[in-house]
Motif scaffolding. Structure first.
Motif, PDB file in Angstrom:
ATOM      1  N   HIS A  34      -9.856  42.157  28.477  1.00 24.15           N
ATOM      2  CA  HIS A  34      -9.813  43.481  27.678  1.00 24.15           C
ATOM      3  C   HIS A  34      -8.641  43.362  26.623  1.00 24.15           C
ATOM      4  O   HIS A  34      -8.862  43.675  25.355  1.00 24.15           O
ATOM      5  N   ASN A  35      -7.619  42.369  27.006  1.00 22.16           N
ATOM      6  CA  ASN A  35      -6.484  41.797  25.793  1.00 22.16           C
ATOM      7  C   ASN A  35      -7.229  41.083  24.929  1.00 22.16           C
ATOM      8  O   ASN A  35      -6.764  40.850  23.812  1.00 22.16           O
ATOM      9  N   GLN A  36      -8.167  40.600  25.271  1.00 27.24           N
ATOM     10  CA  GLN A  36      -9.038  39.574  24.232  1.00 27.24           C
ATOM     11  C   GLN A  36      -9.999  40.268  23.372  1.00 27.24           C
ATOM     12  O   GLN A  36     -10.844  39.614  22.866  1.00 27.24           O
ATOM     13  N   ASN A  37     -10.132  41.597  23.532  1.00 27.28           N
ATOM     14  CA  ASN A  37     -11.171  42.364  23.053  1.00 27.28           C
ATOM     15  C   ASN A  37     -12.681  41.943  23.585  1.00 27.28           C
ATOM     16  O   ASN A  37     -13.490  42.054  22.696  1.00 27.28           O
ATOM     17  N   VAL A  38     -12.654  41.608  24.798  1.00 25.59           N
ATOM     18  CA  VAL A  38     -14.006  41.248  25.383  1.00 25.59           C
ATOM     19  C   VAL A  38     -14.254  42.673  26.095  1.00 25.59           C
ATOM     20  O   VAL A  38     -13.808  42.992  27.018  1.00 25.59           O
ATOM     21  N   GLY A  39     -15.487  43.059  25.838  1.00 22.55           N
ATOM     22  CA  GLY A  39     -15.678  44.371  26.540  1.00 22.55           C
ATOM     23  C   GLY A  39     -16.857  44.479  27.678  1.00 22.55           C
ATOM     24  O   GLY A  39     -17.178  45.297  28.194  1.00 22.55           O
ATOM     25  N   ASN A  40     -17.504  43.039  27.616  1.00 25.80           N
ATOM     26  CA  ASN A  40     -18.511  42.827  28.579  1.00 25.80           C
ATOM     27  C   ASN A  40     -18.868  41.309  28.948  1.00 25.80           C
ATOM     28  O   ASN A  40     -18.334  40.343  28.098  1.00 25.80           O
ATOM     29  N   MET A  41     -19.319  41.076  30.016  1.00 22.88           N
ATOM     30  CA  MET A  41     -19.757  39.553  30.059  1.00 22.88           C
ATOM     31  C   MET A  41     -21.250  39.595  30.966  1.00 22.88           C
ATOM     32  O   MET A  41     -21.553  40.571  31.834  1.00 22.88           O
ATOM     33  N   THR A  42     -22.058  38.752  30.410  1.00 24.30           N
ATOM     34  CA  THR A  42     -23.363  38.550  31.240  1.00 24.30           C
ATOM     35  C   THR A  42     -23.458  37.220  31.707  1.00 24.30           C
ATOM     36  O   THR A  42     -23.157  36.131  31.147  1.00 24.30           O
ATOM     37  N   ILE A  43     -23.807  37.295  33.217  1.00 18.33           N
ATOM     38  CA  ILE A  43     -23.917  36.170  33.930  1.00 18.33           C
ATOM     39  C   ILE A  43     -25.390  35.909  34.467  1.00 18.33           C
ATOM     40  O   ILE A  43     -26.108  36.859  34.730  1.00 18.33           O
ATOM     41  N   LEU A  44     -25.449  34.793  34.283  1.00 16.99           N
ATOM     42  CA  LEU A  44     -27.081  34.322  34.847  1.00 16.99           C
ATOM     43  C   LEU A  44     -27.051  33.481  35.953  1.00 16.99           C
ATOM     44  O   LEU A  44     -26.142  32.595  36.075  1.00 16.99           O
ATOM     45  N   LEU A  45     -27.794  33.699  36.930  1.00 16.44           N
ATOM     46  CA  LEU A  45     -28.001  33.020  38.409  1.00 16.44           C
ATOM     47  C   LEU A  45     -29.103  32.243  38.218  1.00 16.44           C
ATOM     48  O   LEU A  45     -30.145  32.437  37.725  1.00 16.44           O
ATOM     49  N   LEU A  46     -28.731  30.896  38.431  1.00 14.96           N
ATOM     50  CA  LEU A  46     -29.819  29.732  38.730  1.00 14.96           C
ATOM     51  C   LEU A  46     -29.729  29.070  40.031  1.00 14.96           C
ATOM     52  O   LEU A  46     -28.512  28.864  40.429  1.00 14.96           O
ATOM     53  N   GLY A  47     -30.674  28.582  40.259  1.00 15.31           N
ATOM     54  CA  GLY A  47     -30.684  27.715  41.604  1.00 15.31           C
ATOM     55  C   GLY A  47     -32.029  27.721  42.492  1.00 15.31           C
ATOM     56  O   GLY A  47     -32.984  28.666  41.814  1.00 15.31           O
ATOM     57  N   ARG A  48     -32.049  27.223  43.586  1.00 14.25           N
ATOM     58  CA  ARG A  48     -33.271  27.195  44.399  1.00 14.25           C
ATOM     59  C   ARG A  48     -33.487  28.632  45.122  1.00 14.25           C
ATOM     60  O   ARG A  48     -32.574  29.377  44.909  1.00 14.25           O
ATOM     61  N   GLY A  49     -34.667  29.084  45.666  1.00 14.09           N
ATOM     62  CA  GLY A  49     -34.846  29.976  46.412  1.00 14.09           C
ATOM     63  C   GLY A  49     -34.215  30.025  47.552  1.00 14.09           C
ATOM     64  O   GLY A  49     -34.162  29.143  48.270  1.00 14.09           O
ATOM     65  N   GLY A  50     -33.644  31.111  48.019  1.00 14.49           N
ATOM     66  CA  GLY A  50     -32.958  31.379  49.406  1.00 14.49           C
ATOM     67  C   GLY A  50     -31.775  30.700  49.649  1.00 14.49           C
ATOM     68  O   GLY A  50     -31.256  30.581  50.663  1.00 14.49           O
ATOM     69  N   VAL A  51     -31.049  30.561  48.414  1.00 10.31           N
ATOM     70  CA  VAL A  51     -29.835  30.007  48.411  1.00 10.31           C
ATOM     71  C   VAL A  51     -28.510  31.056  48.602  1.00 10.31           C
ATOM     72  O   VAL A  51     -27.370  30.965  48.708  1.00 10.31           O
ATOM     73  N   GLY A  52     -29.071  32.432  48.219  1.00 12.43           N
ATOM     74  CA  GLY A  52     -28.065  33.272  48.346  1.00 12.43           C
ATOM     75  C   GLY A  52     -27.547  34.077  47.143  1.00 12.43           C
ATOM     76  O   GLY A  52     -26.508  34.707  46.732  1.00 12.43           O
ATOM     77  N   LYS A  53     -28.510  33.878  45.973  1.00 13.47           N
ATOM     78  CA  LYS A  53     -28.140  34.494  44.459  1.00 13.47           C
ATOM     79  C   LYS A  53     -28.073  36.032  44.703  1.00 13.47           C
ATOM     80  O   LYS A  53     -27.229  36.419  44.310  1.00 13.47           O
ATOM     81  N   SER A  54     -28.948  36.409  45.523  1.00 16.90           N
ATOM     82  CA  SER A  54     -28.986  38.226  45.435  1.00 16.90           C
ATOM     83  C   SER A  54     -27.830  38.440  46.059  1.00 16.90           C
ATOM     84  O   SER A  54     -27.242  39.548  45.820  1.00 16.90           O
ATOM     85  N   SER A  55     -27.460  37.860  47.342  1.00 14.30           N
ATOM     86  CA  SER A  55     -26.155  38.274  47.941  1.00 14.30           C
ATOM     87  C   SER A  55     -25.064  38.051  47.260  1.00 14.30           C
ATOM     88  O   SER A  55     -23.961  39.009  47.220  1.00 14.30           O
ATOM     89  N   ILE A  56     -24.935  37.227  46.254  1.00 14.22           N
ATOM     90  CA  ILE A  56     -23.658  37.192  45.575  1.00 14.22           C
ATOM     91  C   ILE A  56     -23.590  38.577  44.580  1.00 14.22           C
ATOM     92  O   ILE A  56     -22.276  38.896  44.357  1.00 14.22           O
ATOM     93  N   ILE A  57     -24.646  38.828  44.145  1.00 14.43           N
ATOM     94  CA  ILE A  57     -24.794  40.258  43.412  1.00 14.43           C
ATOM     95  C   ILE A  57     -23.936  41.128  44.117  1.00 14.43           C
ATOM     96  O   ILE A  57     -23.089  42.007  43.612  1.00 14.43           O
ATOM     97  N   ASN A  58     -24.672  41.583  45.273  1.00 13.67           N
ATOM     98  CA  ASN A  58     -24.284  42.410  46.042  1.00 13.67           C
ATOM     99  C   ASN A  58     -22.647  42.214  46.517  1.00 13.67           C
ATOM    100  O   ASN A  58     -21.831  43.389  46.585  1.00 13.67           O
ATOM    101  N   SER A  59     -22.158  41.207  46.643  1.00 14.34           N
ATOM    102  CA  SER A  59     -20.756  40.889  46.779  1.00 14.34           C
ATOM    103  C   SER A  59     -19.839  41.158  45.633  1.00 14.34           C
ATOM    104  O   SER A  59     -18.724  41.675  45.809  1.00 14.34           O
TER     105      SER A  59
END
Length: 301
Positions: A34-59
């Motif tokens: 916020h102090n750097q005037n950054v109001g958002n961030m967009t994160i892309l998840l990449l990897g194999r299937g079944g490694v836990g990408k969706s679980s990371i979002i929930n966490s």
């Protein structure tokens, strides 16, 4: 940083369900942006299937927003989840697994690329299981495929996430196991993306999303070494976004012109020259052989 279009933008209600010390830590980290005037961030998840990408979002969001399966990838197409709090928005793009049938799933990669056209990516979480297979040919193919799809500069925005970090190695200490595993994957990225070691540093964070994960007195999920991993992940994200590397804008004109293919074009003249040299050598050899046969016939007369 441009605001990514959201499939589902809501208030970050799950934030209030996070343990109090975690909330305090995240307040401080997001305050830096916020102090750097950054109001958002967009994160892309990449990897194999079944490694836990969706679980990371929930966490990360502190609530169940993405479907999770213990045995396979639940994500069949890219999906963007957004949560906002105090004027700050976090966008996370979940994606299909990038491997299948022993190789890279080129169709899944193409779907992801088309979905990302026009979006700005601030950070990429490359997800692998800490207890998963060691770096093999499939790892190398996947790294090369990602480099070709987005250009090798995408690795400047990558944080490696090792899920299932609650593992207890029997024949080696936990720190030694983590060090060896992370160094091997980092080395593979540097080599397969054709980086010099001095040009890039790919950080990593350990993650444990399982319900059996140990917690401290404040009910924060901790790693085997006692550290609380969720603030560590946010800290790595903030450090990356605050760093010198620019965000990646996915341009439709760039699709199909990955750096890997450009490198292939660079090597093409060299390959043709080598083939030409081989043909010339073969031609000279044929002439010498014909001359030799002619000499023999002449001597026989």
């Amino acid at each position: 940083m441009a605001m990514a279009q959201s499939d589902s933008q809501e208030d970050w209600t799950g934030f209030h369900y996070l343990p109090a010390p975690t909330q305090t830590a995240l307040h401080g980290l997001l305050g830096k942006l916020h102090n750097q005037n950054v109001g958002n961030m967009t994160i892309l998840l990449l990897g194999r299937g079944g490694v836990g990408k969706s679980s990371i979002i929930n966490s990360l969001f502190g609530e169940r927003v993405a479907a999770v399966s213990a045995f396979q990838s639940e994500t069949l197409r890219p999906c963007l989840y957004s949560r906002s709090k105090d004027g700050f928005t976090i966008n996370i793009i979940d994606t299909p697994g990038l491997t299948g049938a022993g190789g890279v799933d080129e169709e899944a990669l193409a779907i992801i690329r088309r979905y990302l056209v026009g979006k700005t990516i601030d950070a990429v979480l490359y997800v692998e299981r800490l207890d998963g297979p060691r770096e093999d040919q499939l790892h190398k193919k996947l790294i090369r495929a990602i480099s070709q799809a987005f250009g090798r500069q995408v690795w400047h925005l990558v944080i490696i996430l090792f899920t299932h970090a609650q593992i207890h190695p029997e024949d080696v200490s936990y720190p030694s196991f983590v060090s060896t595993r992370s160094a091997a994957l980092q080395s593979a990225i540097l080599k397969e993306a054709c980086f010099k070691r001095t040009n890039i540093n790919v950080p990593f964070v350990l993650v444990e999303n399982g319900s059996c994960c140990r917690v401290n007195a404040d009910h924060e999920k901790i790693l085997p070494d006692g550290r609380v991993w969720l603030p560590l992940l946010f800290e790595a994200l903030v450090e990356l976004i605050s760093g010198p590397n620019e965000s990646m804008v996915v341009d439709e004109k760039l699709l199909g012109t990955g750096e890997g293919k450009q490198l292939g074009n660079i090597w093409m003249p060299i390959a043709l020259l080598a083939q030409s040299n081989r043909n010339q050598i073969s031609f000279r050899s044929s002439i010498r052989q014909s001359a030799h046969l002619a000499t023999i016939r002449h001597s026989d007369r």
